[in-house]
Design a protein around this motif. Structure first.
Motif, PDB file in Angstrom:
ATOM      1  N   ALA A 257       0.831  -1.199   0.000  1.00  0.00           N
ATOM      2  CA  ALA A 257       0.000   0.000   0.000  1.00  0.00           C
ATOM      3  C   ALA A 257       0.869   1.255   0.000  1.00  0.00           C
ATOM      4  N   ARG A 258       2.005   1.199   0.721  1.00  0.00           N
ATOM      5  CA  ARG A 258       2.900   2.352   0.733  1.00  0.00           C
ATOM      6  C   ARG A 258       3.529   2.570  -0.633  1.00  0.00           C
ATOM      7  N   ARG A 259       3.805   1.513  -1.347  1.00  0.00           N
ATOM      8  CA  ARG A 259       4.432   1.634  -2.658  1.00  0.00           C
ATOM      9  C   ARG A 259       3.451   2.094  -3.739  1.00  0.00           C
ATOM     10  N   ALA A 260       2.178   1.786  -3.579  1.00  0.00           N
ATOM     11  CA  ALA A 260       1.172   2.181  -4.569  1.00  0.00           C
ATOM     12  C   ALA A 260       1.015   3.701  -4.530  1.00  0.00           C
ATOM     13  N   THR A 261       1.103   4.303  -5.676  1.00  0.00           N
ATOM     14  CA  THR A 261       0.973   5.758  -5.747  1.00  0.00           C
ATOM     15  C   THR A 261      -0.296   6.124  -6.494  1.00  0.00           C
ATOM     16  N   ARG A 262      -0.697   7.335  -6.299  1.00  0.00           N
ATOM     17  CA  ARG A 262      -1.864   7.861  -6.978  1.00  0.00           C
ATOM     18  C   ARG A 262      -1.527   8.135  -8.427  1.00  0.00           C
ATOM     19  N   LEU A 263      -2.521   8.025  -9.305  1.00  0.00           N
ATOM     20  CA  LEU A 263      -2.324   8.329 -10.719  1.00  0.00           C
ATOM     21  C   LEU A 263      -2.166   9.835 -10.863  1.00  0.00           C
ATOM     22  N   ARG A 264      -1.083  10.231 -11.471  1.00  0.00           N
ATOM     23  CA  ARG A 264      -0.834  11.648 -11.686  1.00  0.00           C
ATOM     24  C   ARG A 264      -0.768  11.905 -13.181  1.00  0.00           C
ATOM     25  N   LEU A 265      -1.565  12.881 -13.618  1.00  0.00           N
ATOM     26  CA  LEU A 265      -1.607  13.217 -15.038  1.00  0.00           C
ATOM     27  C   LEU A 265      -0.758  14.448 -15.306  1.00  0.00           C
ATOM     28  N   THR A 266      -0.060  14.410 -16.391  1.00  0.00           N
ATOM     29  CA  THR A 266       0.683  15.577 -16.825  1.00  0.00           C
ATOM     30  C   THR A 266      -0.285  16.560 -17.475  1.00  0.00           C
ATOM     31  N   VAL A 267       0.188  17.720 -17.795  1.00  0.00           N
ATOM     32  CA  VAL A 267      -0.656  18.738 -18.452  1.00  0.00           C
ATOM     33  C   VAL A 267      -1.154  18.193 -19.792  1.00  0.00           C
ATOM     34  N   ARG A 268      -0.281  17.552 -20.531  1.00  0.00           N
ATOM     35  CA  ARG A 268      -0.685  16.976 -21.813  1.00  0.00           C
ATOM     36  C   ARG A 268      -1.714  15.869 -21.616  1.00  0.00           C
ATOM     37  N   GLY A 269      -1.542  15.072 -20.586  1.00  0.00           N
ATOM     38  CA  GLY A 269      -2.505  14.017 -20.293  1.00  0.00           C
ATOM     39  C   GLY A 269      -3.868  14.572 -19.939  1.00  0.00           C
ATOM     40  N   ARG A 270      -3.897  15.674 -19.179  1.00  0.00           N
ATOM     41  CA  ARG A 270      -5.178  16.306 -18.840  1.00  0.00           C
ATOM     42  C   ARG A 270      -5.866  16.848 -20.087  1.00  0.00           C
ATOM     43  N   ARG A 271      -5.074  17.425 -20.984  1.00  0.00           N
ATOM     44  CA  ARG A 271      -5.656  17.951 -22.226  1.00  0.00           C
ATOM     45  C   ARG A 271      -6.241  16.836 -23.078  1.00  0.00           C
ATOM     46  N   VAL A 272      -5.522  15.735 -23.179  1.00  0.00           N
ATOM     47  CA  VAL A 272      -6.024  14.591 -23.960  1.00  0.00           C
ATOM     48  C   VAL A 272      -7.305  14.056 -23.335  1.00  0.00           C
ATOM     49  N   LEU A 273      -7.334  13.954 -22.014  1.00  0.00           N
ATOM     50  CA  LEU A 273      -8.526  13.462 -21.327  1.00  0.00           C
ATOM     51  C   LEU A 273      -9.704  14.419 -21.532  1.00  0.00           C
ATOM     52  N   ALA A 274      -9.453  15.723 -21.504  1.00  0.00           N
ATOM     53  CA  ALA A 274     -10.527  16.703 -21.720  1.00  0.00           C
ATOM     54  C   ALA A 274     -11.067  16.614 -23.144  1.00  0.00           C
ATOM     55  N   VAL A 275     -10.188  16.433 -24.117  1.00  0.00           N
ATOM     56  CA  VAL A 275     -10.633  16.308 -25.516  1.00  0.00           C
ATOM     57  C   VAL A 275     -11.454  15.042 -25.695  1.00  0.00           C
ATOM     58  N   LEU A 276     -11.010  13.952 -25.095  1.00  0.00           N
ATOM     59  CA  LEU A 276     -11.764  12.699 -25.206  1.00  0.00           C
ATOM     60  C   LEU A 276     -13.127  12.806 -24.543  1.00  0.00           C
ATOM     61  N   ALA A 277     -13.208  13.521 -23.431  1.00  0.00           N
ATOM     62  CA  ALA A 277     -14.492  13.693 -22.746  1.00  0.00           C
ATOM     63  C   ALA A 277     -15.432  14.581 -23.556  1.00  0.00           C
ATOM     64  N   ALA A 278     -14.882  15.577 -24.264  1.00  0.00           N
ATOM     65  CA  ALA A 278     -15.709  16.507 -25.030  1.00  0.00           C
ATOM     66  C   ALA A 278     -16.009  16.008 -26.440  1.00  0.00           C
ATOM     67  N   LEU A 279     -15.382  14.949 -26.861  1.00  0.00           N
ATOM     68  CA  LEU A 279     -15.522  14.459 -28.235  1.00  0.00           C
ATOM     69  C   LEU A 279     -16.967  14.143 -28.630  1.00  0.00           C
ATOM     70  N   PRO A 280     -17.773  13.472 -27.811  1.00  0.00           N
ATOM     71  CA  PRO A 280     -19.167  13.230 -28.225  1.00  0.00           C
ATOM     72  C   PRO A 280     -19.952  14.528 -28.459  1.00  0.00           C
ATOM     73  N   ALA A 281     -19.733  15.528 -27.607  1.00  0.00           N
ATOM     74  CA  ALA A 281     -20.435  16.806 -27.795  1.00  0.00           C
ATOM     75  C   ALA A 281     -19.965  17.502 -29.067  1.00  0.00           C
ATOM     76  N   ILE A 282     -18.675  17.427 -29.351  1.00  0.00           N
ATOM     77  CA  ILE A 282     -18.131  18.055 -30.557  1.00  0.00           C
ATOM     78  C   ILE A 282     -18.707  17.387 -31.798  1.00  0.00           C
ATOM     79  N   ILE A 283     -18.808  16.071 -31.790  1.00  0.00           N
ATOM     80  CA  ILE A 283     -19.353  15.339 -32.934  1.00  0.00           C
ATOM     81  C   ILE A 283     -20.835  15.683 -33.135  1.00  0.00           C
ATOM     82  N   ALA A 284     -21.585  15.728 -32.034  1.00  0.00           N
ATOM     83  CA  ALA A 284     -23.018  16.042 -32.139  1.00  0.00           C
ATOM     84  C   ALA A 284     -23.228  17.463 -32.651  1.00  0.00           C
ATOM     85  N   LEU A 285     -22.444  18.405 -32.154  1.00  0.00           N
ATOM     86  CA  LEU A 285     -22.570  19.786 -32.600  1.00  0.00           C
ATOM     87  C   LEU A 285     -22.189  19.931 -34.067  1.00  0.00           C
ATOM     88  N   SER A 286     -21.145  19.248 -34.486  1.00  0.00           N
ATOM     89  CA  SER A 286     -20.732  19.305 -35.890  1.00  0.00           C
ATOM     90  C   SER A 286     -21.814  18.733 -36.804  1.00  0.00           C
TER      91      SER A 286
END
Length: 130
Positions: free
Chosen positions: A21-50
Motif C-alpha cells: 500500500a505504501r508503494r502504490a501511488t496515486r495516478l498523476r496526469l501531466t498537463v498533456r494528459g489532462r488535455r487529452v482526457l478533456a478532448v476525449l471527454a468533449a468528443l461526443p459533444a463536438i461530434i453532435a454539434l458538428s
C-alpha cells in the motif's frame, strides 16, 4: 566450535499488505494528459454539434413548389416603411399583428426589419381588402 545461527525473517501478511500500500501511488496526469482526457471527454459533444451544424441547413432547403401564383401580391417597400405600416395599409380591416405575421411567414423573413426597395409578398387573404 562456534555455532552460527541462521534465521530467515518472513514478514507477516499484514506487514506485506502495508508495504504494498505504501508503494502504490496515486495516478498523476501531466498537463498533456489532462488535455487529452478533456478532448476525449468533449468528443461526443463536438461530434453532435458538428453534425447539427452541417446537417441543420438541409432541413431549411426543400423542393416544394412554393405558394401558388395567385395566392399573393407584391409590394415594394418605400423609404420609412415598416412591416406594421405596410400591414395597416394593405389590410386596414385586420389586426396588424396577424398581417405582419402572415407577411413574415410568406416571405421567410428572419426579422421584421425591411429595406427600402425590397419586394414583399402580401398574402391574398389580406390584399383583397385593398
Amino acid at each position: 566450535m562456534t555455532a552460527i545461527g541462521y534465521t530467515t525473517s518472513v514478514p507477516s501478511p499484514a506487514r506485506a499488505t502495508r508495504a504494498v500500500a505504501r508503494r502504490a501511488t496515486r495516478l498523476r496526469l501531466t498537463v498533456r494528459g489532462r488535455r487529452v482526457l478533456a478532448v476525449l471527454a468533449a468528443l461526443p459533444a463536438i461530434i453532435a454539434l458538428s453534425a447539427a451544424v452541417l446537417g441543420g441547413g438541409a432541413a431549411l432547403a426543400s423542393r416544394d413548389a412554393g405558394a401558388a401564383a395567385g395566392s399573393f401580391s407584391t409590394v415594394t417597400v418605400a423609404p420609412g416603411d415598416t412591416l406594421w405600416s405596410i400591414a395597416e395599409e394593405v389590410a386596414p380591416g385586420h389586426d396588424p399583428r396577424d398581417v405582419v405575421d402572415g407577411i413574415v411567414r410568406l416571405n421567410g423573413l428572419d426579422s421584421v426589419l425591411v429595406q427600402s426597395g425590397q419586394n414583399l409578398a402580401i398574402p391574398a387573404a389580406y390584399d383583397s381588402d385593398h
